[in-house]
Design a protein around this motif. Structure first.
Motif, PDB file in Angstrom:
ATOM      1  N   GLY A   1       0.796  -1.223   0.000  1.00 39.06           N
ATOM      2  CA  GLY A   1       0.000   0.000   0.000  1.00 39.06           C
ATOM      3  C   GLY A   1       0.826   1.270   0.000  1.00 39.06           C
ATOM      4  O   GLY A   1       0.378   2.321  -0.453  1.00 39.06           O
ATOM      5  N   GLY A   2       2.047   1.189   0.530  1.00 37.63           N
ATOM      6  CA  GLY A   2       2.883   2.374   0.598  1.00 37.63           C
ATOM      7  C   GLY A   2       2.443   3.359   1.668  1.00 37.63           C
ATOM      8  O   GLY A   2       1.570   3.080   2.490  1.00 37.63           O
ATOM      9  N   LEU A   3       3.037   4.524   1.617  1.00 33.25           N
ATOM     10  CA  LEU A   3       2.804   5.534   2.651  1.00 33.25           C
ATOM     11  C   LEU A   3       1.404   6.122   2.613  1.00 33.25           C
ATOM     12  O   LEU A   3       0.817   6.419   3.654  1.00 33.25           O
ATOM     13  N   TYR A   4       0.827   6.273   1.425  1.00 28.31           N
ATOM     14  CA  TYR A   4      -0.371   7.104   1.309  1.00 28.31           C
ATOM     15  C   TYR A   4      -1.692   6.341   1.356  1.00 28.31           C
ATOM     16  O   TYR A   4      -2.752   6.945   1.385  1.00 28.31           O
ATOM     17  N   LYS A   5      -1.636   5.034   1.381  1.00 30.67           N
ATOM     18  CA  LYS A   5      -2.875   4.281   1.477  1.00 30.67           C
ATOM     19  C   LYS A   5      -3.473   4.421   2.871  1.00 30.67           C
ATOM     20  O   LYS A   5      -2.794   4.242   3.869  1.00 30.67           O
ATOM     21  N   ARG A   6      -4.744   4.747   2.940  1.00 37.20           N
ATOM     22  CA  ARG A   6      -5.437   4.873   4.226  1.00 37.20           C
ATOM     23  C   ARG A   6      -5.720   3.478   4.781  1.00 37.20           C
ATOM     24  O   ARG A   6      -6.133   2.578   4.041  1.00 37.20           O
ATOM     25  N   VAL A   7      -5.475   3.284   6.046  1.00 40.59           N
ATOM     26  CA  VAL A   7      -5.628   1.966   6.657  1.00 40.59           C
ATOM     27  C   VAL A   7      -6.956   1.891   7.392  1.00 40.59           C
ATOM     28  O   VAL A   7      -7.573   2.917   7.707  1.00 40.59           O
ATOM     29  N   PRO A   8      -7.443   0.688   7.685  1.00 34.94           N
ATOM     30  CA  PRO A   8      -8.736   0.542   8.365  1.00 34.94           C
ATOM     31  C   PRO A   8      -8.789   1.293   9.699  1.00 34.94           C
ATOM     32  O   PRO A   8      -7.804   1.329  10.448  1.00 34.94           O
ATOM     33  N   LYS A   9      -9.934   1.911   9.956  1.00 36.33           N
ATOM     34  CA  LYS A   9     -10.221   2.631  11.209  1.00 36.33           C
ATOM     35  C   LYS A   9      -9.325   3.856  11.426  1.00 36.33           C
ATOM     36  O   LYS A   9      -9.159   4.324  12.551  1.00 36.33           O
ATOM     37  N   GLU A  10      -8.747   4.374  10.342  1.00 33.73           N
ATOM     38  CA  GLU A  10      -7.948   5.592  10.425  1.00 33.73           C
ATOM     39  C   GLU A  10      -8.815   6.763   9.953  1.00 33.73           C
ATOM     40  O   GLU A  10      -9.190   6.839   8.789  1.00 33.73           O
ATOM     41  N   SER A  11      -9.130   7.657  10.864  1.00 30.95           N
ATOM     42  CA  SER A  11      -9.997   8.785  10.528  1.00 30.95           C
ATOM     43  C   SER A  11      -9.261   9.755   9.602  1.00 30.95           C
ATOM     44  O   SER A  11      -8.021   9.758   9.541  1.00 30.95           O
ATOM     45  N   PRO A  12      -9.988  10.604   8.883  1.00 31.32           N
ATOM     46  CA  PRO A  12      -9.326  11.588   8.006  1.00 31.32           C
ATOM     47  C   PRO A  12      -8.341  12.474   8.763  1.00 31.32           C
ATOM     48  O   PRO A  12      -7.258  12.775   8.255  1.00 31.32           O
ATOM     49  N   ALA A  13      -8.700  12.901   9.960  1.00 31.53           N
ATOM     50  CA  ALA A  13      -7.806  13.775  10.737  1.00 31.53           C
ATOM     51  C   ALA A  13      -6.526  13.043  11.123  1.00 31.53           C
ATOM     52  O   ALA A  13      -5.422  13.595  11.015  1.00 31.53           O
ATOM     53  N   ILE A  14      -6.654  11.796  11.581  1.00 28.68           N
ATOM     54  CA  ILE A  14      -5.477  11.016  11.956  1.00 28.68           C
ATOM     55  C   ILE A  14      -4.654  10.672  10.726  1.00 28.68           C
ATOM     56  O   ILE A  14      -3.404  10.656  10.778  1.00 28.68           O
ATOM     57  N   TYR A  15      -5.320  10.418   9.601  1.00 26.63           N
ATOM     58  CA  TYR A  15      -4.599  10.164   8.350  1.00 26.63           C
ATOM     59  C   TYR A  15      -3.666  11.335   8.037  1.00 26.63           C
ATOM     60  O   TYR A  15      -2.482  11.144   7.729  1.00 26.63           O
ATOM     61  N   LEU A  16      -4.190  12.552   8.105  1.00 22.10           N
ATOM     62  CA  LEU A  16      -3.378  13.724   7.808  1.00 22.10           C
ATOM     63  C   LEU A  16      -2.231  13.879   8.817  1.00 22.10           C
ATOM     64  O   LEU A  16      -1.091  14.165   8.432  1.00 22.10           O
ATOM     65  N   GLN A  17      -2.527  13.683  10.089  1.00 24.58           N
ATOM     66  CA  GLN A  17      -1.479  13.794  11.107  1.00 24.58           C
ATOM     67  C   GLN A  17      -0.356  12.793  10.859  1.00 24.58           C
ATOM     68  O   GLN A  17       0.831  13.147  10.925  1.00 24.58           O
ATOM     69  N   ASN A  18      -0.735  11.553  10.601  1.00 24.82           N
ATOM     70  CA  ASN A  18       0.279  10.519  10.374  1.00 24.82           C
ATOM     71  C   ASN A  18       1.128  10.814   9.138  1.00 24.82           C
ATOM     72  O   ASN A  18       2.362  10.694   9.175  1.00 24.82           O
ATOM     73  N   ARG A  19       0.492  11.219   8.032  1.00 24.62           N
ATOM     74  CA  ARG A  19       1.250  11.425   6.797  1.00 24.62           C
ATOM     75  C   ARG A  19       2.129  12.669   6.889  1.00 24.62           C
ATOM     76  O   ARG A  19       3.266  12.662   6.404  1.00 24.62           O
ATOM     77  N   ILE A  20       1.641  13.720   7.507  1.00 26.05           N
ATOM     78  CA  ILE A  20       2.459  14.925   7.663  1.00 26.05           C
ATOM     79  C   ILE A  20       3.675  14.624   8.530  1.00 26.05           C
ATOM     80  O   ILE A  20       4.812  14.985   8.188  1.00 26.05           O
ATOM     81  N   PHE A  21       3.452  13.933   9.642  1.00 21.70           N
ATOM     82  CA  PHE A  21       4.566  13.607  10.532  1.00 21.70           C
ATOM     83  C   PHE A  21       5.570  12.692   9.836  1.00 21.70           C
ATOM     84  O   PHE A  21       6.792  12.929   9.896  1.00 21.70           O
ATOM     85  N   LEU A  22       5.089  11.657   9.163  1.00 21.49           N
ATOM     86  CA  LEU A  22       5.991  10.709   8.516  1.00 21.49           C
ATOM     87  C   LEU A  22       6.786  11.350   7.383  1.00 21.49           C
ATOM     88  O   LEU A  22       7.961  11.028   7.180  1.00 21.49           O
ATOM     89  N   LYS A  23       6.171  12.283   6.655  1.00 24.87           N
ATOM     90  CA  LYS A  23       6.917  12.998   5.622  1.00 24.87           C
ATOM     91  C   LYS A  23       8.002  13.870   6.244  1.00 24.87           C
ATOM     92  O   LYS A  23       9.109  14.006   5.725  1.00 24.87           O
ATOM     93  N   MET A  24       7.681  14.483   7.384  1.00 26.20           N
ATOM     94  CA  MET A  24       8.644  15.359   8.050  1.00 26.20           C
ATOM     95  C   MET A  24       9.883  14.586   8.514  1.00 26.20           C
ATOM     96  O   MET A  24      11.000  15.111   8.476  1.00 26.20           O
ATOM     97  N   VAL A  25       9.689  13.343   8.958  1.00 28.11           N
ATOM     98  CA  VAL A  25      10.809  12.588   9.545  1.00 28.11           C
ATOM     99  C   VAL A  25      11.347  11.519   8.590  1.00 28.11           C
ATOM    100  O   VAL A  25      12.184  10.716   8.984  1.00 28.11           O
ATOM    101  N   SER A  26      10.895  11.505   7.357  1.00 29.02           N
ATOM    102  CA  SER A  26      11.241  10.414   6.454  1.00 29.02           C
ATOM    103  C   SER A  26      12.719  10.372   6.103  1.00 29.02           C
ATOM    104  O   SER A  26      13.197   9.367   5.571  1.00 29.02           O
ATOM    105  N   ASN A  27      13.460  11.423   6.397  1.00 30.46           N
ATOM    106  CA  ASN A  27      14.897  11.428   6.107  1.00 30.46           C
ATOM    107  C   ASN A  27      15.729  11.040   7.308  1.00 30.46           C
ATOM    108  O   ASN A  27      16.962  11.201   7.298  1.00 30.46           O
ATOM    109  N   PHE A  28      15.098  10.514   8.364  1.00 32.22           N
ATOM    110  CA  PHE A  28      15.846  10.047   9.521  1.00 32.22           C
ATOM    111  C   PHE A  28      16.900   9.041   9.061  1.00 32.22           C
ATOM    112  O   PHE A  28      16.646   8.217   8.202  1.00 32.22           O
TER     113      PHE A  28
END
Length: 330
Positions: free
Chosen positions: A303-330
């Motif tokens: 599914g990769g980074l952008y696929k929405r997973v079960p029981k993930e609300s739109p707000a949590i989806y955005l929070q998770n993707r924004i955070f993961l993009k921010m730290v993806s160069n760790f």
């Protein structure tokens, strides 16, 4: 305090199981809850689930903070967060030992804290021959400090399959928030990152550092525990194969709230039916080195980074993707 034993590892990686396997050995004083010495004395703790910022405290103030922690674990009971000791402590004895004892350094305060905990649990002075066993999830990032305090210490770092650990941590967050919906994963990722970072760092600089895989304990318990006993320089006894607390069978602290009476590999692969495509992506992206180092199977994330997973609300989806993009160069 000679040859103390410190157990290290991420939350939900098997640290409590390992500690409680050692509980029945007659030569050890196994602290039955996380002592959190560094957190309670206001060091800068980076571990996300226990993070604190530094504060300058006097020794007297540090003693007060340590006593407050014992009062907390004597009044609450939460198996998932490793608070098993409600009503077990003689708090007045802990307070007396802390107040009567002299400490000028953190090492002396740690020694005093250990004596106070033993006295508070068993109502007597700690015998000189007993070796401390203590596990706190932030211990990995303070292993160097512990080694400087105790050059003869033994360190045991338990590693769990990162995919499995990820699922267990996510379920821990869901349980503690009393929600079945998919959570914000910031603290999950940061806690895993902290633990694996210090696992790889510590091994190269600290002697007497032993790594054990959670899966080996469950699948080959006797062989694995015998190797551990040899490393710790304690005699192997059959009680080391039975997790206990206060001489009673320990039933576990699973985030699933399941209970067991002995070591079992029955649910070892249950995570495979519960892991999401996002969690697969996170482990593959951030922790492939850990997978390779400890010979865990690499699983493709379709599914990769952008696929929405079960029981993930739109707000949590955005929070998770924004955070993961921010730290993806760790």
């Amino acid at each position: 305090m000679k040859k103390p034993i410190f157990i290290l590892g991420c939350s939900k990686s098997g640290t409590s199981l390992l500690r409680n396997l050692l509980d029945g050995h007659p030569d050890l004083f196994v602290v039955p809850t996380e002592a959190h010495f560094f957190q309670n004395t206001k060091y800068w703790v980076n571990y996300a689930f226990r993070s604190t910022r530094p504060r300058q405290l006097t020794i007297k103030e540090k003693k007060s903070e340590l006593l407050n922690w014992i009062q907390t674990v004597n009044s609450v009971e939460d198996s998932v967060s490793d608070a098993f000791t409600k009503g077990r402590w003689q708090v007045k004895r802990v307070e007396q030992v802390l107040n009567d004892g002299k400490a000028r350094t953190d090492k002396e305060l740690m020694n005093l804290y250990v004596k106070a905990m033993y006295s508070g649990l068993y109502g007597k002075n700690m015998p000189e021959h007993l070796r401390l066993v203590e596990k706190s999830v932030e211990n990995a990032e303070f292993a160097l400090e512990l080694w400087r305090m105790y050059p003869d210490a033994r360190f045991v770092h338990i590693v769990r399959n990162p995919y499995s650990n990820m699922v267990a941590l996510r379920k821990y967050v869901q349980y503690t928030h009393h929600k079945e919906s998919f959570p914000y994963l910031k603290n999950v990722l940061l806690s895993l990152y902290n633990s694996f970072y210090f696992l790889h760092k510590n091994q190269g600089v600290i002697p007497n550092y032993f790594t054990v895989k959670y899966e080996d304990i469950l699948m080959n318990p006797e062989e694995t525990v015998r190797q551990l006993a040899d490393f710790l320089e304690i005699g192997f006894i059959d009680l080391l194969l039975q997790p206990t607390m206060f001489s009673e069978a320990w039933q576990g602290n699973s985030s699933r709230q399941t209970r067991f009476s002995s070591i079992s590999a029955d649910n070892l692969d249950r995570w495979k039916a519960e892991i999401t495509s996002l969690e697969l992506w996170i482990i593959n992206h951030f922790f492939s080195h850990t997978l390779n180092t400890y010979s865990y199977e690499y699983l493709l994330d379709k599914g990769g980074l952008y696929k929405r997973v079960p029981k993930e609300s739109p707000a949590i989806y955005l929070q998770n993707r924004i955070f993961l993009k921010m730290v993806s160069n760790f």
